[in-house]
Motif scaffolding. Structure first.
Motif, PDB file in Angstrom:
ATOM      1  N   HIS A  40       0.830  -1.202   0.000  1.00  0.00           N
ATOM      2  CA  HIS A  40       0.000   0.000   0.000  1.00  0.00           C
ATOM      3  C   HIS A  40       0.865   1.254   0.000  1.00  0.00           C
ATOM      4  O   HIS A  40       1.972   1.263   0.553  1.00  0.00           O
ATOM      5  CB  HIS A  40      -0.894   0.012   1.243  1.00  0.00           C
ATOM      6  CG  HIS A  40      -1.580   1.321   1.476  1.00  0.00           C
ATOM      7  ND1 HIS A  40      -2.656   1.741   0.726  1.00  0.00           N
ATOM      8  CD2 HIS A  40      -1.316   2.326   2.364  1.00  0.00           C
ATOM      9  CE1 HIS A  40      -3.053   2.924   1.149  1.00  0.00           C
ATOM     10  NE2 HIS A  40      -2.251   3.308   2.132  1.00  0.00           N
TER      11      HIS A  40
ATOM     12  N   SER B 142     -10.652  -0.221  -3.529  1.00  0.00           N
ATOM     13  CA  SER B 142     -10.419   0.798  -2.509  1.00  0.00           C
ATOM     14  C   SER B 142      -9.467   0.272  -1.443  1.00  0.00           C
ATOM     15  O   SER B 142      -9.187  -0.932  -1.354  1.00  0.00           O
ATOM     16  CB  SER B 142     -11.749   1.170  -1.852  1.00  0.00           C
ATOM     17  OG  SER B 142     -12.263   0.079  -1.110  1.00  0.00           O
ATOM     18  N   VAL B 143      -8.971   1.180  -0.620  1.00  0.00           N
ATOM     19  CA  VAL B 143      -8.102   0.791   0.490  1.00  0.00           C
ATOM     20  C   VAL B 143      -8.837  -0.185   1.407  1.00  0.00           C
ATOM     21  O   VAL B 143      -8.275  -1.187   1.868  1.00  0.00           O
ATOM     22  CB  VAL B 143      -7.652   2.037   1.277  1.00  0.00           C
ATOM     23  CG1 VAL B 143      -6.868   1.639   2.527  1.00  0.00           C
ATOM     24  CG2 VAL B 143      -6.798   2.940   0.391  1.00  0.00           C
ATOM     25  N   GLU B 144     -10.101   0.080   1.687  1.00  0.00           N
ATOM     26  CA  GLU B 144     -10.878  -0.777   2.579  1.00  0.00           C
ATOM     27  C   GLU B 144     -11.023  -2.182   2.002  1.00  0.00           C
ATOM     28  O   GLU B 144     -10.932  -3.181   2.731  1.00  0.00           O
ATOM     29  CB  GLU B 144     -12.260  -0.166   2.829  1.00  0.00           C
ATOM     30  CG  GLU B 144     -12.254   1.113   3.650  1.00  0.00           C
ATOM     31  CD  GLU B 144     -11.743   2.318   2.878  1.00  0.00           C
ATOM     32  OE1 GLU B 144     -11.739   2.262   1.615  1.00  0.00           O
ATOM     33  OE2 GLU B 144     -11.337   3.300   3.515  1.00  0.00           O
ATOM     34  N   GLN B 145     -11.248  -2.272   0.704  1.00  0.00           N
ATOM     35  CA  GLN B 145     -11.384  -3.590   0.066  1.00  0.00           C
ATOM     36  C   GLN B 145     -10.073  -4.366   0.134  1.00  0.00           C
ATOM     37  O   GLN B 145     -10.078  -5.584   0.350  1.00  0.00           O
ATOM     38  CB  GLN B 145     -11.826  -3.428  -1.386  1.00  0.00           C
ATOM     39  CG  GLN B 145     -13.270  -2.970  -1.540  1.00  0.00           C
ATOM     40  CD  GLN B 145     -13.615  -2.615  -2.975  1.00  0.00           C
ATOM     41  OE1 GLN B 145     -12.817  -1.968  -3.683  1.00  0.00           O
ATOM     42  NE2 GLN B 145     -14.793  -3.009  -3.422  1.00  0.00           N
TER      43      GLN B 145
ATOM     44  N   ARG C 235      -7.687  -3.933   2.435  1.00  0.00           N
ATOM     45  CA  ARG C 235      -7.457  -4.299   3.842  1.00  0.00           C
ATOM     46  C   ARG C 235      -8.245  -5.547   4.228  1.00  0.00           C
ATOM     47  O   ARG C 235      -7.786  -6.375   5.017  1.00  0.00           O
ATOM     48  CB  ARG C 235      -7.830  -3.142   4.775  1.00  0.00           C
ATOM     49  CG  ARG C 235      -6.769  -2.054   4.867  1.00  0.00           C
ATOM     50  CD  ARG C 235      -6.993  -1.174   6.080  1.00  0.00           C
ATOM     51  NE  ARG C 235      -5.995  -0.122   6.174  1.00  0.00           N
ATOM     52  CZ  ARG C 235      -4.788  -0.269   6.726  1.00  0.00           C
ATOM     53  NH1 ARG C 235      -4.437  -1.456   7.226  1.00  0.00           N
ATOM     54  NH2 ARG C 235      -3.948   0.743   6.787  1.00  0.00           N
ATOM     55  N   ALA C 236      -9.434  -5.680   3.683  1.00  0.00           N
ATOM     56  CA  ALA C 236     -10.291  -6.809   4.041  1.00  0.00           C
ATOM     57  C   ALA C 236      -9.676  -8.147   3.666  1.00  0.00           C
ATOM     58  O   ALA C 236      -9.941  -9.158   4.325  1.00  0.00           O
ATOM     59  CB  ALA C 236     -11.661  -6.655   3.375  1.00  0.00           C
TER      60      ALA C 236
ATOM     61  N   TRP D  92       0.035  -6.435   5.516  1.00  0.00           N
ATOM     62  CA  TRP D  92      -0.112  -5.088   4.964  1.00  0.00           C
ATOM     63  C   TRP D  92       1.245  -4.399   5.025  1.00  0.00           C
ATOM     64  O   TRP D  92       1.755  -4.109   6.097  1.00  0.00           O
ATOM     65  CB  TRP D  92      -1.141  -4.315   5.784  1.00  0.00           C
ATOM     66  CG  TRP D  92      -1.519  -2.966   5.257  1.00  0.00           C
ATOM     67  CD1 TRP D  92      -1.001  -1.758   5.631  1.00  0.00           C
ATOM     68  CD2 TRP D  92      -2.540  -2.670   4.292  1.00  0.00           C
ATOM     69  NE1 TRP D  92      -1.612  -0.740   4.952  1.00  0.00           N
ATOM     70  CE2 TRP D  92      -2.573  -1.270   4.126  1.00  0.00           C
ATOM     71  CE3 TRP D  92      -3.420  -3.457   3.553  1.00  0.00           C
ATOM     72  CZ2 TRP D  92      -3.465  -0.642   3.249  1.00  0.00           C
ATOM     73  CZ3 TRP D  92      -4.296  -2.842   2.684  1.00  0.00           C
ATOM     74  CH2 TRP D  92      -4.314  -1.449   2.538  1.00  0.00           C
TER      75      TRP D  92
ATOM     76  N   GLU E 290      -9.151  -7.102  15.438  1.00  0.00           N
ATOM     77  CA  GLU E 290      -8.855  -7.703  14.138  1.00  0.00           C
ATOM     78  C   GLU E 290      -9.225  -9.181  14.068  1.00  0.00           C
ATOM     79  O   GLU E 290      -9.214  -9.767  12.980  1.00  0.00           O
ATOM     80  CB  GLU E 290      -7.365  -7.535  13.813  1.00  0.00           C
ATOM     81  CG  GLU E 290      -6.955  -6.107  13.493  1.00  0.00           C
ATOM     82  CD  GLU E 290      -7.675  -5.591  12.252  1.00  0.00           C
ATOM     83  OE1 GLU E 290      -7.681  -6.301  11.228  1.00  0.00           O
ATOM     84  OE2 GLU E 290      -8.226  -4.481  12.319  1.00  0.00           O
TER      85      GLU E 290
END
Length: 390
Positions: A126, A156-159, A161-162, A167, A214
């Motif tokens: 990222h 997206s960043v959220e997608q 991260r999921a 990371w 998490e």
């Protein structure tokens, strides 16, 4: 491995390759399968015409894009030609890797293609959008508007991260990223590969930790991966155990229950899990049986299970395979839900854990044994609670 355009995947890929990683680059393969003289290029010309060729006979990518992305039908035609070729070549390169190789697949659209559950481990590289935009315009000479459009068109960043098991932030200097990649290689990837090849779980120290927000996301990724491995051999796959209960002190080990129709028909499932990074632990074949009023006593055969554990030293997990309708399968779900619904029971269980840990002297078996008297009583309490809610 994946990440947005301009995030720095090539830096991480280079670090892994320098240490012996067997790199399979999706972008490189996509170019290779449509080089001059290939069936892929011939199929594209047949579908889109000679105008997609440059003067030297190679593919004119902007010309192809103008036609292939003009409408949905054309895009699907492009994908129907290139995707099978890329997939077949990828499989060839993966199968060509030595038995002890760590295969690194660099897939830019891994998230967009919903491919994350297919892999043992997903590494996302990222960088902040501002940093990526600067790299694309200054280092690659890309038009700023074009760069923004490409970034916006990706996940997206959220997608990301999921789906990320790891990371790696590359918003700083390259040396920091290279150091993080090198440490990941040594501390996690090398032992993970060895454990999978030798069919053994990763060692997990006995410890209790405060609740980690998490844990739920880690469990979601595990469940998705296990569904790929189990397929229709599973009836249900659930996050159970202490990490599935909010605000509960727990060992940092994710417990997952795979429910099957018949426990005697799990050989192929166990092999798939073992190859997929969750080796079987044959020394564990049942839960500690509890008295069942319905049968007037205890029947250990009703509490049988198959047990697997994660080979990944960075993601401890226990996989319990139990038959649908068995007392162990039902209790795993009911006990979790009881603790979720009763704060006083959670606090009580947390204290039982602390006491058991203190008495265990670091021995996992002694830790389990120390909790069993409380579990015998809790089994009856859970049954009463379940009856009161139905």
């Amino acid at each position: 491995m994946s990440g947005g355009i301009g995030a720095g995947k090539s830096t991480v890929a280079k670090a892994f390759a320098e240490r012996g990683g067997h790199l399979v680059d999706a972008d490189r393969i996509a170019r290779e399968v449509v080089e001059p003289g290939t069936p892929g290029l011939a199929a594209l010309v047949e579908a889109f015409g000679e105008s997609i060729l440059a003067d030297d006979g190679s593919l004119d990518r902007p010309a192809l894009a103008a036609k292939a992305f003009a409408d949905e039908e054309s895009r699907q035609t492009l994908n129907s030609i290139t995707h099978p070729l890329v997939g077949a070549r990828t499989q060839e390169l993966v199968e060509a890797a030595p038995d002890d190789a760590i295969v690194i697949q660099d897939i830019p659209l891994l998230v967009e293609g919903n491919l994350a559950p297919l892999f043992h481990l997903v590494v996302i590289v990222h960088a902040d959008e501002r940093v990526r935009l600067e790299r694309l315009t200054s280092l690659r000479g890309m038009d700023a508007n074009d760069a923004r459009a490409r970034i916006a068109a990706q996940a997206s960043v959220e997608q990301r991260r999921a789906v990320a098991d790891v990371w790696l932030d590359n918003s700083g200097d390259p040396q920091t990223l290279e150091g993080a990649a090198a440490q990941l290689w040594t501390d996690r990837l090398v032992p993970f590969e060895r454990n999978v090849r030798e069919r053994r779980p990763a060692a997990v120290p006995l410890e209790l930790t405060d609740p980690d927000p998490e844990w739920g996301a880690i469990a979601d990724r595990l469940v998705a991966r296990l569904w790929v491995l189990a397929g229709d051999r599973a009836v249900a796959i659930d996050h159970v155990g202490s990490t599935a209960v909010p605000d509960l002190l727990a060992k940092p080990v994710i417990d997952i229950q795979i429910t099957v129709a018949d426990l005697e028909d799990t050989a192929s499932l166990s092999e798939a899990l073992t190859v997929g990074g969750f080796p079987q632990v044959t020394s564990i074949d049942r839960d500690n049986a509890k008295p069942e009023p319905a049968i007037g006593g205890t029947d250990e055969t009703r509490w049988r299970k198959r047990f697997h554990a994660s080979a990944d030293p960075g993601r401890p997990a226990n996989i319990h395979i139990r038959a649908a309708g068995s007392p162990g399968q039902a209790f795993a779900l009911d006990f979790r839900d009881w603790l979720r619904s009763d704060p006083s029971a959670r606090a009580e269980y947390a204290e039982v854990k602390r006491t058991a840990l203190a008495a265990s002297d670091g021995d996992p078996d002694r830790y389990v044994e120390a909790k069993e008297p409380w579990f015998d009583a809790a089994h009856r309490r859970v049954a009463d609670w379940k009856a009161s809610t139905t």
